[in-house]
Design a protein around this motif. Structure first.
Motif: not given
Lengths: 1312, 257
Positions: A46, A464, A466, A471, A473, A505, A532
């Motif tokens: 997160e 956002q 995800s 994820r 925002n 990530c 994304e």
């Protein structure tokens, strides 16, 4: 052995079992919990992006002292802006940054912001002679002209209020003084109507003029007289004729020489086509046939022929001249069509999409797609679609011509549109260029509370990202802003904004029997992650992979360990530039004010947008920047095993009288516990457990439990027979042997699994780097700028090619040209001699490279950061490789801190270790070369590599860790709080402690939780703790750190000096001479002892590498916490609860709010709310006094919510309610009486009264003043026989105009 | 019939002679009307008013034509160069994000003075020329220097000249003290619009020129946004084509961050 002793032994044994169970089962529980709760993995990925850190980066780039471009001097940040009344460029009351002010000013600079300089205070400037009103005028500049200055900056003063001025039949909407001035100059009597308060109302008076035939002169030979069609006033005053209202001169009854309907034509002051009689007089509106003559009487417009209908406003244009400007027609020359030279001309337009547009209609056109991609749902998962180089335009149809109005470039303005219903079911568009408040969107990320209000601003959306469990925002603009990627300044800022889109990530995998299995961040390595992240990246601005407005793709991103963007994805981005994607779409205007004004006026008055003064804010925030990547939170499972005690304990407290069977049961239970524990511990310690499926782990634990139970039951089956007996039983008992075999088998299985690598964890870091969008090399497409029908701008031009540049920008014919046409030369590189880390040097500088040397011309220290630079003779970007390559494209490492084309490249290089370069770590040094190529904007790169040679020595570290910064930087605590969670970032992995007083590291009481943090640039260590204000009130916190935690806590190093001699030294106090002396002057194992400015190279003493010694701070870093003793409150708010009387509408209300207490003696920022807006800062705020002008206040009940917040986050709120009462009436005389020889007047409000003895038709300024100014009682001596025509005006200048307030004629009652 | 025919011919000749005489008369009148500047009446005396009026009209209109493209000034104080024309900033803020600050709060008077200062010399020359012309005609002339006032009002420019002048010609004494003229010009409307633009830009950073044009049909307004956030407003009188340019800079928004 007596029973008592046996019992004690059993108790001890059971106790040991229980302790063992308790300990081991905690591991077991932790394991099971971990397996059951995958959320802990979720939290690892997160992301939380702290906007303060972005600001921190920007500040570092812009304001750092580390040889970066410095936009402002440090003193400027302290001094802010200074005011210059008379600037050298001829401008007045401008504000400059302090260091530049003197050089730009003709006068002495006033050392304060212009808003605080009394000379430059803005107000309304009123010229009492000609009535000219100017708003937002500096006081001194106004007074220099001899005009009167009023503090209301918005022009809401009575003198500037307009009315309808009629002079000689012409109407104009001006103030009374202007009307008087013009009438006096022209010598014509005026008629001023202050009751007509709008321009429309005034102009509508034109139609109320009484017009008719003015018959004049003597009868001619034919018995006819002259006639002019004019106004009654003109007829009587100027022509001296006889006026026949509503009659035409050709009316037979008037017997004039004028014959009806001779010609047709237009009048400049009228829309319609008119008939003209033989005398040249206007008659009625032209229509085919005699009907329009109306038997010689005036035919009103409404009763005249109909020009058309809503669907076809000019349907009858060939037979009817009743043109209407507002419906799109006006009299014009039609070249004789329809038998007349004049007819109604169509003023409407047809736009490029063949849509009919009405006269006055405005609409938006775009150079590319705007806003979010509706095909992706348009919500938070969507992305901004604005193309690089694109601009919004407002088109307007005026007089049959379409006007093209560009909104501000770089998408700082967006075009919004609203369609309104008009008659006939048709719609008409109104458009406006509105400010794109994208900066405010980004600013909302600074605090969670603000972020929650992100979408209250219609320009913002909460983007956002995800990707599985990865994820986050971010509040950003729907309309991605354009950036200027110039070297230095704004280019750096834009680069930092794009950098927000750089995220890592982590995919975590565990080896299972079936192979590697992902347990977290599983989609990081998928194409979805790249997509994304690019969606996020392009929503930040001109970043990432997107196309320019002509559809040329450029991929401003890089990705490691995940697929690049697919061609289908890129096509989906590219299509935003194609008109079919955005045709007929527009940004809906949210409100009329926003459409008409772009933004509420008040919000622009206070500098609530990021502005140059905001630099100090940036600096403040920078100190407290939080980590670029949020810290992880994953603490689970410990301590839950304690709950097992209650179930295990009874087994051991059976008592001495228990039967052997019961003892065996107790032994079995204990044995089961031990077996279970052993297996679970093995699974946990070896890590194998993490790689097993749950059923398999449980099976192994069950087997362990079973084996343990069998052993336990056998051992205790002897009951009170003793341990020895039990063990003997075990040696012969089948159960015990089976149990042992089971446990051994389980252990062997676990060992095999371990050998197979089951349970191993591996992590894959996937980093998406969001880079600034870059136009393609060269300038082949420069000529296309402006070719799409929209004017070429600097921004559009620069998006077409790296060498495209606009010329003649400040003209009607700007041109985009290739400024490097024919350039085939590669950049020439040289070292940036002014930029080099202290103690380092450039040496052996040649045309194809140089050597980078450390202190004493030696090798570089691994792990240290060396700053150096390269200069190019033209703008270029550089890459490097540590291996030879053939061309620029083969090099994968970008060189320097920036991805922009630059002439000056700053390189912050962390020197690798020998091991990193493939050398044996034991060797003393190794050589390396950084091969560099740079490419210019035309794509020319140096073919031969530019070589930067350096050598690296063995790792050595004698430097104590440096605290880079603390987060949060804010040292203030909200009311009711006395502690703060803080993070300390260090330049190397270190462990830190803190205390309330300055102590040695070792004696500090409070340890911090420290981890290595490789994700934050320049900061390799992160320690967290909670600072809590001491009960004694001590609010100072001293922090010291110690590096190399991985070595352990031994601070004493033992040196073997040969023979039996050893020497123990505290690592901080090594005296090398002492070592040598004690060693008899020779140290076989000591080589190359060099101490030079804390740098030591390659010291090995007695087999111990001194580089492994730990270093701690000799000085503490001191931090503070300031507690909020009393909550922040709004002490007063004017005009809360007030009834305010205003003489004009709208009026200006200055809201004045004072704040008290809080953490900083009432100093705070105050905001107000406009309708449902997000909060808008006061014009003047930041101290305990906050001011805001509201210039558009109308009468009635007003509610304005106000919120103030201090630096600690203490918030005070108040709804400011007040009532505005409008006084728009002239004072009334409510009583008149005489006393003695005086006439006394009583007015219903404070007033000034004057009188004239002639009539009421006099200027109030010309009247004789009656004593009693500004009061209700007025008195003046009278003379019998005079009549006094009295006028009174109030403080707002309201007066009876051409009438009188009262007429007084003194007389004696009864003729006395 | 023959008599009649001869009579007809005579009548025709007479008409031809009359016609020729009329043409000659018209031609003479036409030539006389092309006399010296200022006009000359057929009684041989000078129309001094007409002479000065023509001077004033031409001079004022020349100056107005010259100043309109530059914002109402001949020498700009602070200006923006657009299409190679320097255009005066009427409202300016060199910084970012904040509205502009009024730079010419006495605009009408300033422009009045610009016109005045640029015609006063020419008008004095005009009087000197008039004096010389009258002296050449045998008149005795005495007078001083002219002082004047210029005021811009709707549709016209009012010029009031104070100049004492005594003329004795053919024993006729004429005395003049002041000369008042009204010169038709749309400059008031253009400047008035400029004032509206400045006040609106100073308050809202915006001027809704389309709506303003709809309300004022004789006006054409164009707005051009330049790269440095300067806005050029061009106000054009639809009937005469006269155009006033002004520059405004406020609420400037820099590109990027």
């Amino acid at each position: 052995m007596d029973e008592k002793k046996i019992r004690v032994k059993i108790w001890i044994l059971i106790a040991v079992f229980q302790i063992f169970l308790m300990t081991s089962f905690s591991f077991c529980e932790a394991y099971m919990i971990r397996e059951a709760d995958k959320n802990n993995i979720l939290e690892v990925n997160e992301k939380k992006i702290e906007w303060k850190d972005i600001l921190w980066v920007i500040v570092n780039i812009l304001f750092s002292n580390k040889n970066f471009v410095s936009a402002l001097e440090v003193s400027d940040l302290q001094n802010g802006g200074w005011t210059c009344v008379d600037a050298k460029d001829g401008t007045k009351c401008q504000q400059y940054i302090a260091s530049e002010c003197a050089s730009k000013c003709n006068s002495t600079c006033i050392p304060t912001a212009s808003i605080n300089a009394s000379e430059c205070r803005l107000g309304t400037c009123f010229n009492p002679t000609n009535g000219e009103c100017n708003i937002r005028t500096p006081k001194l500049i106004c007074e220099r002209t001899g005009s009167a200055w009023y503090s209301d900056p918005s022009g809401n003063i009575a003198q500037c209020k307009r009315g309808c001025c009629q002079i000689n039949g012409e109407f104009s909407f001006i103030n009374e003084q202007e009307c008087s001035y013009q009438s006096s100059l022209l010598g014509i009597t005026k008629n001023f109507r202050s009751d007509l308060k709008t321009e429309l109302a005034c102009y509508s008076q034109r139609n109320l003029n009484l017009e008719g035939a003015c018959v004049y002169g003597a009868v001619n030979d034919e018995g006819k007289r002259g006639c002019k069609f004019t106004t009654q006033q003109d007829c009587r005053t100027n022509i001296k004729g006889v006026f026949y209202r509503d009659k035409l001169c050709s009316n037979a009854a008037l017997n004039t020489a004028c014959e009806r309907m001779k010609t047709t034509g237009c009048l400049s002051s009228k829309d319609e086509v008119y008939w003209f009689d033989s005398c040249g007089n206007r008659e009625n509106i032209w229509s085919a046939g005699i009907g329009s003559w109306n038997n010689g009487s005036v035919l009103k417009k409404a009763d005249s022929c109909s020009i058309g209908n809503p669907s076809n406003p000019l349907l009858n244009a060939n037979t009817c001249g009743n043109c209407n400007y507002f419906t799109g027609s006006i009299c014009g020359n039609a070249g004789g069509i329809g038998g007349t030279a004049s007819k109604c001309i169509d003023l409407n337009c047809v736009d490029k999409n063949r849509n009919a547009r009405l006269n006055g209609e405005s609409w938006c056109e775009y150079q590319g797609s705007v806003g979010l991609d509706e095909s992706m749902g348009g919500g938070r998962a969507s992305r901004s679609t604005d193309s690089v180089g694109s601009r919004d335009f407002r088109k307007t149809c005026i007089r049959g011509e379409i006007i093209n109005e560009p909104c501000a470039d770089y998408r700082n303005e967006i075009c919004v549109e609203s369609k309104v219903d008009i008659s006939g079911g048709k719609k008409m568009s109104f458009a406006a260029c509105k400010l794109n408040t994208w900066q405010m969107c980004l600013e909302m990320n600074s605090e969670p509370g603000k972020k929650a209000t992100c979408e209250k601003n219609s320009d913002c959306f909460l983007k956002q990202v995800s990707v599985g469990d990865f994820r986050f925002n971010v509040c950003t603009s729907k309309y991605a802003p354009g950036f200027l990627f110039e070297e230095g300044g704004r280019g750096d800022g834009a680069e930092a904004v794009c950098g927000v889109g750089t995220q890592t990530c982590t995919k975590t995998e565990i080896k299972k029997l079936s192979g590697w299995k992902c347990v977290g961040g599983c989609e990081c390595t998928s194409s979805k992650f790249t997509q994304e992240m690019n969606n996020f990246c392009i929503s930040l601005g001109d970043c990432g992979a997107k196309a320019n407005y002509l559809g040329d793709l450029s991929e401003g991103y890089s990705i490691s360990n995940a697929p690049r963007l697919s061609s289908s994805y890129l096509s989906s981005v590219q299509r935003y530039a194609y008109e079919e994607f955005f045709k007929d779409k527009f940004i809906q205007a949210t409100s009329i004010p926003s459409m008409i004004l772009g933004i509420p006026s008040a919000s622009f008055g206070g500098g609530e947008y990021p502005r140059f003064e905001g630099a100090s804010f940036l600096t403040t925030t920078a100190i407290g920047g939080v980590g670029f990547i949020a810290s992880y939170a994953a603490t689970h499972g410990v301590g839950l095993g304690l709950g097992f005690i209650s179930t295990a304990a009874p087994a051991g407290f059976i008592g001495p009288t228990a039967a052997p069977m019961l003892s065996a049961l107790g032994g079995a239970l204990s044995g089961a516990g031990i077996g279970l524990s052993i297996v679970s511990m093995l699974l946990s310690f070896t890590g194998v457990g993490a790689g097993l499926e749950p059923w398999m782990a449980y099976t192994l634990m069950a087997l362990g439990a079973a084996g343990g139970a069998l052993i336990g039951a056998t051992v205790l089956s002897g009951g009170l027979g003793g341990i020895k007996a039990g063990l003997a039983a075990c040696a012969t008992g089948v159960g015990c042997i089976v149990g042992i075999v089971i446990i051994v088998v389980v252990v062997i299985i676990i060992i095999i699994f371990k050998i197979l690598g089951i349970g191993k964890k591996r992590e894959t870091k996937v980093t998406f780097t969001c880079e600034p969008w870059q136009a393609k090399n060269g300038g082949g497409d420069c000529g296309k700028c402006g070719g799409d029908g929209f004017p070429c701008s600097a921004y559009a031009c620069s998006s077409l090619g790296q060498t495209c540049q606009i010329i003649n920008e400040d003209s009607d014919s700007p041109e985009c040209i290739d400024v490097a046409k024919g350039d085939i030369s590669a950049p020439v590189l040289s070292p940036w001699t002014e930029l080099i880390s202290r103690g380092h040097n450039y040496s052996s500088v040649k045309g194809n490279g140089f050597s980078l040397v450390g202190p004493s011309a030696g090798c570089l220290n691994p792990g240290t950061q060396v700053n150096f630079g390269l200069l190019l003779n033209e703008h270029g970007k550089c890459r490097y490789s540590l291996e030879h390559t053939n061309k620029f494209e083969d090099m994968i490492n970008d060189l320097g801190t920036s991805r922009l084309f630059r002439k000056n490249h700053t390189i912050i290089y962390t020197v690798p270790t020998l091991g990193d370069l493939g050398y044996d770590e034991k060797t003393d040094s190794g050589n390396a070369t950084m091969f560099v190529r740079c490419q210019d904007k035309n794509g020319n790169a140096n073919i031969e590599e530019y070589a930067i040679d350096f050598c690296i020595k063995k790792s050595v570290d004698l430097s104590a860790p440096v605290i880079v910064y603390k987060s949060p930087g804010i040292e203030y605590l909200k009311y009711g709080e006395n502690e703060q969670n803080v993070s300390i970032y260090t330049d190397e992995y270190a462990e830190c402690k803190w205390d309330y007083s300055d102590k040695e590291y070792e004696t500090m009481d409070n340890e911090m939780s420290c981890v290595a943090n490789s994700q934050l640039a320049n900061s390799n260590g992160l320690c967290t703790t909670t600072f809590k204000i001491a009960n004694s009130g001590n609010d100072s916190f001293y922090v010291r750190c110690k590096d190399h935690p991985e070595i352990g806590n031994s601070s004493v190093v033992e040196f073997n000096l040969g023979g039996n001699k050893t020497l123990k030294y505290d690592s901080e106090e090594i005296n090398y001479n002492e070592i040598i002396r004690l060693n008899g002057g020779s140290m076989d194992n000591v080589t190359n002892v060099t101490i030079n400015e804390s740098v030591i190279s390659n010291v090995v003493v007695g087999g111990i590498n001194l580089t492994q010694m730990r270093n701690d701070n000799h000085e503490s870093s001191r931090f503070y916490l300031r507690e909020t003793v009393n909550p922040l409150i709004i002490e007063s708010a004017y005009p809360n609860g007030e009834n305010i009387e205003a003489g004009v509408e709208p009026t200006t209300i200055r809201m004045r709010v004072t704040t008290l207490n809080g953490v900083d003696e009432g100093n705070a920022l105050c905001y107000y709310f406009f309708e449902n807006s997000s909060r808008i800062p006061f014009e003047e705020t930041g101290s305990a006094l906050h001011l805001q002008d509201f210039s558009q206040v109308y009468s009635g009940d007003i509610n304005i919510p106000v919120e103030c917040e201090d630096v600690a986050g203490n918030i005070a709120k108040m709804d400011v309610n007040f009532k505005v009462l409008l006084d728009s009436d002239a004072p009334r005389v409510v009583r008149v009486y005489s006393s003695g020889s005086s006439v006394n007047l009583i007015t219903d409000e404070d007033a000034r009264c004057v009188y004239s003895t002639s009539n009421c038709d006099y200027e109030i300024t010309n009247g004789t003043v009656i004593p009693g100014t500004d009061s209700r009682v007025h008195s003046f001596p009278y003379e019998m026989g005079n009549t006094y025509y009295i006028k009174c005006k109030d403080r707002y200048n309201w007066n009876p105009g051409s009438l009188c307030s009262v007429v007084v004629k003194p007389s004696r009652i009864g003729g006395a | 019939m023959e008599r009649n025919s001869r009579g007809d011919r005579g009548q025709a000749t007479l008409w031809i002679i009359v016609g020729i005489a009329i043409v000659i008369l018209i031609a003479v009148l036409f030539v006389m009307n092309r006399g010296p500047k200022g006009g000359q009446v057929d009684d041989g005396s000078f129309d001094i008013n007409s002479y000065i009026e023509k001077c004033v009209r031409d001079d004022v209109l020349d100056v107005v034509d010259e100043i309109l493209p530059h914002g109402g000034f001949l020498v700009n104080r602070a200006s923006k160069n657009y299409n190679n024309i320097s255009i005066e900033y009427l409202c300016y803020n060199q910084g970012f994000f904040k509205p502009c600050i009024n730079q010419h709060p006495d605009y009408f008077n300033e422009v009045n003075n610009v016109i005045k200062e640029n015609i006063v010399g020419k008008i004095n020359s005009c009087f000197e020329s008039l004096d010389a012309t009258l002296v050449n005609r045998g008149a005795e002339v005495s007078g001083g220097m002219a002082s004047l006032n210029v005021n811009i009002v709707p549709d016209k420019i009012v010029v009031k000249i104070n100049r004492s002048m005594n003329v004795i010609e053919k024993e006729v004494f004429q005395q003049y003290d002041k000369f008042d003229f009204e010169i038709t010009s749309p400059i008031y409307m253009l400047m008035r619009t400029a004032l509206e633009v400045v006040n609106s830009e100073a308050q809202y950073c915006y001027f809704e020129y389309v709506g303003y044009m709809l309300m004022n049909k004789d006006l054409i307004i164009r707005k051009t946004a330049l790269g440095d956030s300067t806005k050029i407003y061009s106000m054009e009188d639809y009937k005469t084509g006269k155009k006033l340019n002004i520059a405004v800079r406020g609420c400037a928004i820099p590109p990027g961050f």
